[in-house]
Design an enzyme around this catalytic site. Structure first.
Site, PDB file in Angstrom:
ATOM      1  N   ASP A  66       1.461  -5.398   4.681  1.00 53.70           N
ATOM      2  CA  ASP A  66       2.151  -6.334   3.797  1.00 53.70           C
ATOM      3  C   ASP A  66       3.283  -5.625   3.075  1.00 53.70           C
ATOM      4  O   ASP A  66       4.404  -5.564   3.547  1.00 53.70           O
ATOM      5  CB  ASP A  66       1.152  -6.967   2.821  1.00 53.70           C
ATOM      6  CG  ASP A  66       1.786  -8.090   2.028  1.00 53.70           C
ATOM      7  OD1 ASP A  66       2.396  -8.978   2.653  1.00 53.70           O
ATOM      8  OD2 ASP A  66       1.697  -8.082   0.791  1.00 53.70           O
TER       9      ASP A  66
ATOM     10  N   ASP B 191       2.961  -4.035  -5.152  1.00 54.72           N
ATOM     11  CA  ASP B 191       3.123  -5.393  -5.679  1.00 54.72           C
ATOM     12  C   ASP B 191       2.814  -5.387  -7.169  1.00 54.72           C
ATOM     13  O   ASP B 191       1.734  -4.954  -7.575  1.00 54.72           O
ATOM     14  CB  ASP B 191       2.108  -6.335  -5.018  1.00 54.72           C
ATOM     15  CG  ASP B 191       2.707  -7.082  -3.848  1.00 54.72           C
ATOM     16  OD1 ASP B 191       3.712  -6.602  -3.291  1.00 54.72           O
ATOM     17  OD2 ASP B 191       2.154  -8.138  -3.483  1.00 54.72           O
TER      18      ASP B 191
ATOM     19  N   ARG C 178      13.376  -5.320   0.046  1.00 52.61           N
ATOM     20  CA  ARG C 178      12.576  -5.311  -1.185  1.00 52.61           C
ATOM     21  C   ARG C 178      12.416  -3.917  -1.788  1.00 52.61           C
ATOM     22  O   ARG C 178      11.310  -3.408  -1.907  1.00 52.61           O
ATOM     23  CB  ARG C 178      11.178  -5.883  -0.935  1.00 52.61           C
ATOM     24  CG  ARG C 178      11.190  -7.280  -0.379  1.00 52.61           C
ATOM     25  CD  ARG C 178       9.793  -7.851  -0.323  1.00 52.61           C
ATOM     26  NE  ARG C 178       9.852  -9.243   0.127  1.00 52.61           N
ATOM     27  CZ  ARG C 178       8.783  -9.990   0.353  1.00 52.61           C
ATOM     28  NH1 ARG C 178       7.587  -9.484   0.190  1.00 52.61           N
ATOM     29  NH2 ARG C 178       8.912 -11.234   0.746  1.00 52.61           N
TER      30      ARG C 178
ATOM     31  N   ASP D 288      -4.134  -8.901   0.466  1.00 56.19           N
ATOM     32  CA  ASP D 288      -3.204  -8.407   1.487  1.00 56.19           C
ATOM     33  C   ASP D 288      -3.320  -6.894   1.544  1.00 56.19           C
ATOM     34  O   ASP D 288      -3.838  -6.288   0.638  1.00 56.19           O
ATOM     35  CB  ASP D 288      -1.764  -8.767   1.118  1.00 56.19           C
ATOM     36  CG  ASP D 288      -1.570 -10.278   0.984  1.00 56.19           C
ATOM     37  OD1 ASP D 288      -2.312 -11.022   1.631  1.00 56.19           O
ATOM     38  OD2 ASP D 288      -0.662 -10.680   0.217  1.00 56.19           O
TER      39      ASP D 288
END
Ligand code: NAG
Length: 384
Positions: free
Chosen positions: A206, A210, A262, A182
């Site tokens: 995206d 992460d 997030r 991603d």
């Protein structure tokens, strides 16, 4: 001389001292630095002592003292091009993927680097963008795969794009096959002891960061995250229980404007989220699923003008043990009607060891402590 005269002189000297201090000190003292910055930014000679930065980290990454020492290789990026299979000496990929051992990477001048494949960063690599303006943008971005002891500092990473499968120079200096990725700005896969400090991250399809697949001991500090719907994911999928061991510190970051959700979203593991500034959100600021633990401490949450004022979001699965959920808030400040739904009023402490420990400031100081979040502009001749 009478004692009154003496007192008068004393009084006047003290007054003079006070005036002098207030007149000439503001540049220094009115600008309170957070504990990380305070460790190196006062030093006008920081360019000559770049690896000293590695002693300044706090939180779960601990001190990055494995990143310097006798065998340290100083590598300068002089060439902004990129060849993912056969990287040329002078390019970022050559320094980050081919050279093994301790490498401290700097840049010769301002650069716009368009990576043709994700950059796989080797263990013991520090990428230091201080003093120049470095953009990693408009194609592939960073990936840390099964590596540890990595510093990413002072970069602008944005407009990253998803990448199809392909071959790329791996972190052991040999070619590896990568599957689809991603378009994250920085993706950690089974990585540990990673410090991500003072970067500006925005506008990727995206997410921006992460932390996945058993990654742990990560500190995310002093970054500026903006213009992004899904910002930071800690724990990639609900089924990956190894992430129960994940530990991440998120401190002194600036979220906004125009971040959606997030910041972070946590699965399974533990996050200590402290002294961050949240300039609004669209859906929520901090969320989670799979019984995560969160200590939200002395952050400043400024709710958006309209829409959801609630900081948290929880996805409860059918077989969650709600007793194990820990979302709690200590010393946070809420503005503009922001609210925080706790699952417990007390929960697990970060349990930092000596080198991870830091003093969390009061939330009223967060505006100032996160003021220089993002890649710094350093003057040519003196301080950053
Ligand atoms: C994480 O850090 C702790 C404390 O320094 C250490 O004991 C542990 O082994 C580290 N975990 C990994 C996976 O590196």
């Amino acid at each position: 001389m009478s004692s009154q005269g003496m007192n008068g002189i004393l009084y006047r000297s003290v007054l003079l001292l006070v005036i002098t201090v207030t007149l000439f000190a503001p540049n220094l003292s009115a600008f309170t630095m957070n504990v990380i910055d305070n460790c190196w930014r006062w030093n006008p000679e920081w360019r000559r002592h770049r690896p000293q930065l590695a002693t300044c980290s706090v939180g779960y990454a601990g001190k990055m003292t494995n990143n310097f020492g006798k065998e340290l290789i100083h590598y300068k990026v002089t060439d902004h091009s990129d060849d993912p299979i056969n990287p040329k000496p002078g390019t970022l990929r050559y320094g980050a993927s081919v050279i093994q051992g301790k490498v401290w990477i700097t840049f010769q001048r301002d650069m716009h680097i368009k990576l043709h494949r994700p950059l796989l960063i080797s263990s013991f690599t520090s990428i230091d963008g201080r003093g120049v303006n470095i953009h990693i943008a408009h194609n592939a971005c960073f990936m840390i795969f099964k590596a540890s002891n990595i510093i990413i500092h002072g970069l602008r990473i944005h407009h990253c794009k998803p990448q199809g499968p392909g071959t790329v120079m791996g972190p052991e200096g040999k070619l590896i096959q990568l599957g689809h990725v991603d378009g994250d700005a920085i993706r950690l896969v089974t990585a540990s002891k990673i410090w991500i400090d003072h970067n500006t991250l925005y506008d990727c399809p995206d997410g921006l960061l992460d932390v996945t697949r058993g990654s742990t001991n990560v500190t995310v500090s002093n970054n500026w995250f903006r213009e992004q719907n899904k910002v930071m994911l800690l724990g990639h999928d609900d089924g990956f229980v190894r992430d129960q061991k994940m530990k991440v510190t998120v401190v002194y970051n600036y979220f906004g404007p125009n971040c959606g959700q997030r910041m972070p979203r946590i699965r399974h593991g533990y996050a200590h989220v402290a002294n961050n500034l949240y300039q609004g959100w669209m859906k929520y600021a901090i969320g989670g699923s799979m019984e995560p633990s969160l200590k939200s401490e002395a952050n400043l949450f400024i709710a958006p003008q309209s829409g959801s004022k609630e900081v948290t979001w929880r996805k409860e699965n059918l077989n969650d043990d709600l007793e194990k959920w820990e979302f709690y808030s200590v010393g946070d400040v809420f503005e503009n009607g922001a609210s925080f739904r706790e699952t417990k009023s007390v929960g697990a402490k970060p349990n930092y060891n000596m080198e991870q420990m830091f003093k969390v400031a009061e939330a009223k100081n967060v505006r100032q402590l996160s003021r220089s979040a993002g890649a710094l502009r350093c003057s040519k001749t003196s301080r950053c």
